[in-house]
Each structure stands twice: as C-alpha cells, then as structure tokens.
Write an enzyme that holds these catalytic residues in place. Structure first.
Site, PDB file in Angstrom:
ATOM      1  N   HIS A   1      -7.635  -4.440   0.114  1.00  0.00           N
ATOM      2  CA  HIS A   1      -6.932  -3.178   0.332  1.00  0.00           C
ATOM      3  C   HIS A   1      -6.186  -3.117   1.643  1.00  0.00           C
ATOM      4  CE1 HIS A   1      -8.003  -1.547  -3.405  1.00  0.00           C
ATOM      5  NE2 HIS A   1      -9.294  -1.586  -3.170  1.00  0.00           N
TER       6      HIS A   1
ATOM      7  N   GLU B   1       0.877  -1.164   0.000  1.00  0.00           N
ATOM      8  CA  GLU B   1       0.000   0.000   0.000  1.00  0.00           C
ATOM      9  C   GLU B   1       0.917   1.217   0.000  1.00  0.00           C
ATOM     10  OE1 GLU B   1      -3.244  -0.250  -0.278  1.00  0.00           O
ATOM     11  OE2 GLU B   1      -3.250  -2.422  -0.092  1.00  0.00           O
TER      12      GLU B   1
END
Lengths: 712, 122
Positions: A667, A528
């Site tokens: 995510h 990320e």
C-alpha cells in the site's frame, strides 16, 4: 468453472442417459414378435406424456450428475494440474491440495511427494547457481566498485545509444534539477545528451580509428540541463568479431563525464572582468591622454584651463585606480575558487611531503601546530617534491636538524612552515633555491620552486628565528572552500547499474506486439488515490514505478512521487495508504508529475495489478495534462486468472504468496509496483508453458479471461 | 628634511615623479635602476630610506631587501616596497623579509609622502 465446460458435461450426461434409455427400448422392441411389436408401439404412443416426463427427469438428473462429476472429478483434476505447473515452473515450495475422490487425493499426494524431491533438487541447483553468481558477483562487484569510486560519471552505451552501464556519479549528475530524461539501463542516451553532439563525436572516433589511431578519444561539452555543464570524453568500445584485417567498427562507446559548470562559470566571470577592465581603461586613458596632450600642445592656454585639464587627469587616474583595485580583488577571489583536480587539507599535503622526505632523504621530520581545518588547491606531487627539495637544501647547506612542520591559518592563506635548528638561510641562497630545478632523491623535475609556487599562487621565503636557534621556510598557500561534490551514499548492496546482455539485443522495434515477453522492457507501476471514484473527483496522490529489463527488476531505477491532489483525502483511504494531508502539502500537482512519469515509462510495456483501475485515473487526465499513455498494458490480475483459474484468489497478496514473492511496503505505490513487477517476472515462464510467448499472445489471453470485462 | 632617499626603480616615468616629490619634501636622493646597483648604493650612498620596487632587473626587490636586512651595518635603512602585482602573498613576503611598508602601484601621491614622512620622522 467455466459455464461452457459445465454445459458440455451436462449435455454429454443427458445424451448418455437418453441414449441408454432409447437403447433399452429398442432392444425390447427388437426382441418382440411382430404383433407384439405393434402393441408395444401403441403402448408407447399412448404413454407419450409419461415418456416426456421421464425425459425431463432424465435431463434434470443428468444436470445433477454433471455438476457432481465436475465438482468431484474435473475441478480437482484441473486444480491439481495448475498446482503441478506452478510447482514445476514457478514456485517449487507450492503444494497441491488433496481433495476430491480418493484416487485424485492419492494423485495429489504423489504430486506433492514429487514436488518434495523437485524442491530439494532445485534447491541444490539454486545453491550452486547462487555460488556461481557469488563468484561472478565478485568480479562484477569489483567493476561496480571501480566505477563508483571514479570521481567522474561513467556511461557505457551500445552504438545505437542504449545505456548498458552507468555509475552512481552519472546517476546523480543526470538526476540534477531540470534534466528532462531519465538515466536507466536500456534507455536511450539521447534523452540526456543531444543526439547530434553524440553522433558527431562518434563520427570523429570512427574517422580516427580509420586513420589508425588505436585509442581515439573525442571530447565535447554538453548541457543536459539548465544548471549543468558536462565535459564528456568519449572512447569507443570495440566489438570482438574481427573482419578480415579491416579496422573494427566500434560496437559501443564509453563516456566519462565531469561537471565543469562551476569551472566554466568562473572562466566566464574572469573573461567578463577582463572585458570590463579593458573598456574602463580605454575610456579613462582616452580622457587622460587628451587632457595631457592638450596641456603639452597648447602651453599658451590660460591657468584656469591648465588647472581644469590637470584635474581631469587626476580624476580619471583615480577612477582607473579604483577599478583596477576592484578587479584585482575579484580576480584573486576567482583564482582562489577555480576548480583544481586535487583539493586537499593542508595537513594532508604536509603528511605526503613528510612521507616523501622519509623515503627519499631518509630523514624523519616532526610536526608542531597542525590546523586541520585548512583546505588548499594543490598538485600534491609537485608540492611535496618542492618541500622535499627545500628540506634537502636545509640539511645539506645549512646543517639543519630537527626539521618540524607547522600548519597555521594566516588570513586567507594556509601557512606551512618548515622549521629547523641550525643555520638560518642567508638571503642569497634562499633566493637561489627558487630558480634551481627541483631535484630530490635522484628525480629531477623540469620545474623550479618558483614555478611550482607560481602555479599555486603561492609565495615562500626563508627567515631566521632566534627562538628556535635556526631558520624557517614559510610557504603561503591560498585557502579554498571545499568544492561542491556529488554526494555518494554508501550502497549497502551494489545496485544493478549495468547490463551487458543488452549488447546482443536487437534495436528497438516499432512493433512490440510480436516481440517475446522475455526481451521487452517493462514498467511495473501502481498509484494511490484519494478514493475509488475518478469520475466523482477522486485524484491520484502517489505514483510508484520500477523498470524491468532482461528478466531483472532494476531496483535502482524507480519512480516515486507524491502528488498534491488539491482536494481533501478521505479518512478511509488515508487508513489504507497512510499518506496524510501534511505529506502532500507542497508536493507538485499531477500536471507536473504525469509528464515525468510518461517519460519514465516511455518505450516500455506497462504492468499493473488491476491496472484498469489505475489506467482509468490516468486516462481521465489525458485532456487536462495532454499526456497520453498509449502503450500496451499487462495486468497481473488477468494474467493470474489465465494461469491459475482454479487456485482461487487473485489479490496481490495471494498471488505474491503463490509465487513466494515477499511483500514489503504494501500500500505504498512503489512497494506495490515492486511486488507486481516481481510477480510478473515469475509469471513469464509459466505463460510460456501455455504457449503464451509474445506480447500479442499475452494481451489476447488476458482479454479472453473471465475477468477481462474492461477493455483498455 | 635633509634625509637621504634611494630610489630603486627601473621605470623612468615613475622615477621622474618620485625624484620630483623627494625634491619637494627636501630630501637628497639617488636613483638605482637594477638590484645590483641598489645594493651597491645602499652601502655607498647610505640612504635613510629606500623606495624599493620588487620587479627590478638582475636582483629582485625581495633579494635586495633580504640582503640589506642581513647586513647589520645597514639595519637602520627604512624600506618601502613598491609593487605592481599587489598580491596578498607578496605583501606578506615583503614584510616578512624586513620591509617597513608596502605600497601598491598605482598609489596616491599623498599616501606615499605620508608613509615616507612617517618612517623618516621616527
């Protein structure tokens, strides 16, 4: 739809139409009389422009024809083929879309009907496999339970040092701060333990096997990390193939490991104490001795001198006394905390003793006050034997009745009292008990009560008590603090800590390119970031990865770190990954995390989804961190394009849907890495159907796809 | 002081000092070098106070103490135990078996004399 294929169809159509037109002209020409033929040729030559326009119209028309053909026939056919493959080898629940002309729609419906049957059948097979797995699982769970219950760390390796099995205890041991390597199935033991040490121990095992020792064990101390000292006991794992009567060579080895750091530190402290005491004693004794000998040898010295030497002797003696006192105190503290194999609550020790008394003497005993907070170091067997012995003497010699146990605190000791109604012990008999061998219930022990007490740094005596009209045996045991233990959380499901298939694998090859996809180790990973532009200063804020081996995702072997990007996070990206600046405060920076990640994925093939994006971030940091990721990278985005050119989207969710991989933790870096890994494992059989079997083939196929614009 | 002290101790060098000190405070003393001797002297010599070492040959100081305490005729004898080990458990045991005081070797002369005087003075 690939452009080349479309062009090919176009030209084919054009050739067909132009050929047909030319054929008609030729046929007309052939049917005419010779003078008419001449006129016909002149006619054609005069209308050359019209003929050219006709040709252009023909060309354009054939373009439309080709486009229509591909759209309504070829594309649906190809989609249907991909769907059928997916059903056959990937996801039996997948269904083909019915589109195109009615014949193809019918074919799609027929494929779906077949898929229905296939799904039912495979479902049945899967159920049987699940059952068989469950049965096998019982066995392996028993093994896993046994391993996890062991108080020692267990690691089993191939003879080359690749890890086949480890237990939770070993995992925690090697997860301690400062251990450079990672424990993991298929990984090398030598990133955790010094290779020379292991090889030396292995040589010793081989030597002893050759000497005819059937169960050799070698023991060594190893220090895998700065704060860790481990006593390792190594035993061979013998192969099954017997070689004409000669002693077998081990095919692997088993390591039992105990953290003895605390213990050894205590021994070192004790040695230091002794050393200091000896030094101090020598120094003071030298002064005392010299002063005393002076007094003795020179009686004619003046009274001032005499007083001076006497003062020296006195002062030095005081100094030595003080040192001795201090050493005694420190020593008793050391002894108190010395590690013992059985640390238990004093009340549990009493419970064991009472059970033994019930079994061996047929006497039921009672309890009074029981302080449950007291922990002692005790060899529960010999101590229970000792208490049983005392109760027997009390019953036999003192006609003791109503025997009751009490556990109370007494300073730094646990006081275990055995009280009885009847005669108190006369002095002589209580002392005789101490030196008689412990006999209880027909079992004679070579130990005496005195020896058992001595081992426990305990004292015991008998006293009388008028209040209970009887006697009391009082035992004082030093109390201990419960030692640090590796915390073993309850595992909801047994993680994959073992993989014996590795036994049959070839050793690690230098060149992975020609190895089969099914036999490689992979690291599926994801990052990320603060944003999408590494060149514009966006940074990694999280790295997640999971290992895959022998077609299994090793859910217990993960890498999951947050990284302090040392710059603000854009609100837009924070919305996606849900990582707030507060979560990153105090996390390590990338130059700390990247080397660890590099080691985590050492000797594996990297697998990522849209890996080019993550690799750009990693490669931009190469200069700054000195860590280079040179391994092969496979991209599930590209592989999906190889497999399912026409099935549409290649987003992670879409692919996961096609392969029936459930998506959790989307995510988060680790969540996405897990999904990517699962997808990749399901792609391997589909790739094999297309003849993509080795790593090289997978790499080359990826590069050839339309999406393969970015070279790693 | 005119009190009688039994010195039950097997180390001659300590005995010399103890005898000297007891003489200095005006006590009459006798010495026993093992546990059996000490028990005999307890009955024959009838001391007011015993300086009782734990590590005595034949019978330990603990045994001597327990036997003396078990004999009602000897209940007035004060007992000071002397030990070189100095373990807490030992101190607890000595006091539990009836010793009046407990002194760990090496000890200060002053500490010993104060304890002796306190016990004999009462």
């Amino acid at each position: 739809m690939p452009r080349a294929r479309f062009l090919a169809v176009w030209f084919a159509c054009f050739a067909l139409l132009a050929g047909a037109a030319a054929g008609v002209l030729f046929a007309v020409h052939a049917a005419l009389a010779p003078e008419q033929q001449l006129q016909f040729a002149q006619l054609l030559a005069a209308g050359g422009n019209i003929l050219f326009v006709f040709g252009v119209i023909l060309f354009v028309a054939s373009g439309f024809l080709a486009s229509g053909l591909t759209r309504s026939f070829l594309a649906p056919m190809r989609k249907l083929a991909e769907s059928t493959r997916l059903i056959a080898a990937g996801n039996p629940a997948w269904r083909a879309e019915a589109e195109g002309p009615s014949e193809i729609r019918e074919l799609a419906l027929a494929v779906n009907a077949l898929a229905e049957r296939h799904e039912t059948l495979t479902g049945g097979v899967a159920e049987r496999i699940r059952q068989a797995h469950a049965d096998l699982g019982d066995e392996t769970n028993r093994l896993a339970a046994l391993m996890s219950e062991l108080a020692s760390g267990v690691v089993v390796c191939t003879i080359e040092g690749r890890i086949l099995l480890y237990n939770e205890h070993a995992r925690q041991m090697f997860s301690a701060a400062g251990v450079p390597g990672f424990i993991g199935l298929g990984r090398s033991l030598f990133s955790l333990l010094d290779r020379h040490l292991v090889v030396h121990a292995l040589d010793q095992l081989r030597y002893r096997l050759a000497q005819g020792d059937a169960r050799p064990v070698s023991v060594f101390l190893a220090s895998p990390g700065p704060s860790l000292l481990v006593r390792v006991r190594m035993a061979p794992v013998m192969g099954t193939a017997s070689v004409d009567g000669r002693p077998l060579d081990p095919s692997g080895f088993l390591l039992l490991m105990d953290d003895v750091g605390g213990e050894v530190a205590l021994y070192e402290q004790r040695d230091q104490l002794l050393e200091q005491l000896i030094q101090s004693a020598r120094a003071t004794l030298a002064s005392i001795r010299m002063a005393a000998e002076n007094l003795e040898s020179f009686p004619q010295m003046g009274p001032d001198r005499q007083a001076q030497f006497a003062a020296i002797i006195s002062a030095e003696a005081h100094r030595l006394t003080a040192h001795l006192e201090r050493a005694t105190r420190e020593h008793s503290d050391l002894v108190r905390s010395l590690w013992s194999p059985e640390q238990m609550r004093a009340v549990d020790l009493v419970a064991i003793a009472r059970r033994r008394i019930q079994e061996h003497l047929g006497l039921s005993t009672g309890t009074g006050e029981l302080d449950e907070s007291l922990w002692v170091n005790a060899d529960s067997y010999s101590m229970a034997q000792a208490l049983c012995f005392v109760v027997r003497r009390v019953a036999d010699e003192l006609a003791g009745r109503d025997v009751r146990f009490h556990v109370t605190a007494s300073g730094r000791h646990a006081r275990i009292d055995v009280e009885w109604a009847g005669n108190p012990a006369p002095g002589a008999s209580a002392m005789a008990w101490e030196t008689a061998p412990l006999i209880s219930g027909g079992e004679a022990s070579p130990l005496t009560l005195r020896e058992v007490l001595g081992r426990h740094h305990a004292e015991a005596w008998c006293e009388s008590d008028a209040r209970i009209a009887g006697g009391r045996f009082r035992l004082l045991l030093p109390v201990t603090e419960p030692v640090r233990a590796f915390h073993t959380p309850a595992q909801p499901s047994r993680p994959e800590y073992y993989d014996f298939d590795l036994f049959s694998q070839p050793g690690p090859a230098r060149d992975l390119d020609d190895r089969k996809l099914t036999e490689l180790a992979y690291t599926a990973f994801d990052t990320e970031t603060t944003g999408l532009e590494p060149a514009a200063g966006d940074e990694i804020i999280s790295i997640g990865a999971v290992r895959m081996l022998n077609g299994r995702l090793l859910a217990a072997e993960t890498f999951d770190r947050l990284v302090d990007p040392q710059r603000p996070i854009s609100p837009a990206s924070a919305k996606i990954h849900g990582i707030s600046p507060a979560m990153l405060a105090g996390q390590p920076t990338l130059d700390k995390v990247l080397p660890a990640f590099h080691q985590f994925c050492e000797d594996t093939v990297l697998v990522g989804h849209n890996a080019a994006f993550d690799m750009r971030f990693l490669q931009l940091k190469e200069a700054a961190t000195g860590v280079r990721f040179t391994q092969t990278v496979l991209d599930t985005l590209l592989l999906s394009a190889v497999l399912h050119r026409d099935l549409g989207e290649h987003q992670l969710e879409a692919i996961a849907g096609r392969f029936a991989v459930s998506v959790t933790g989307r995510h988060t870096a680790l969540g996405d890495a897990m999904v990517t890994g699962e997808i990749f494992l399901r792609m391997i059989p589909l790739l094999a159907e297309r003849g993509i079997v080795t790593l090289r083939q997978a790499r080359e196929a990826s590069q050839k796809t339309l999406h393969a614009r970015i070279r790693y | 002081m005119g009190k009688r002290v039994l010195i039950a101790e097997d180390e001659p060098n300590i005995v010399t000092s103890l005898e000297f000190l007891m003489g200095q405070i005006g006590c009459e003393f006798q010495t026993a070098v093992n546990g059996e001797d000490a028990l005999r002297a307890a009955t024959d010599f009838r001391p007011d106070l015993m300086l009782l070492d734990i590590m005595l040959p034949l019978k330990s100081g603990f045994e001597v103490c327990q036997t003396v305490r078990a004999n009602p005729a000897l209940k007035d004898i004060k007992i000071i135990m002397l030990t070189a080990k100095g373990r807490e458990t030992e101190v607890a045991k000595g006091l539990a078996l009836g010793a009046d005081a407990y002194i760990t070797k090496p000890f200060a002369t002053r500490e010993l004399l104060d304890t002796v005087k306190r016990l004999l003075g009462g």
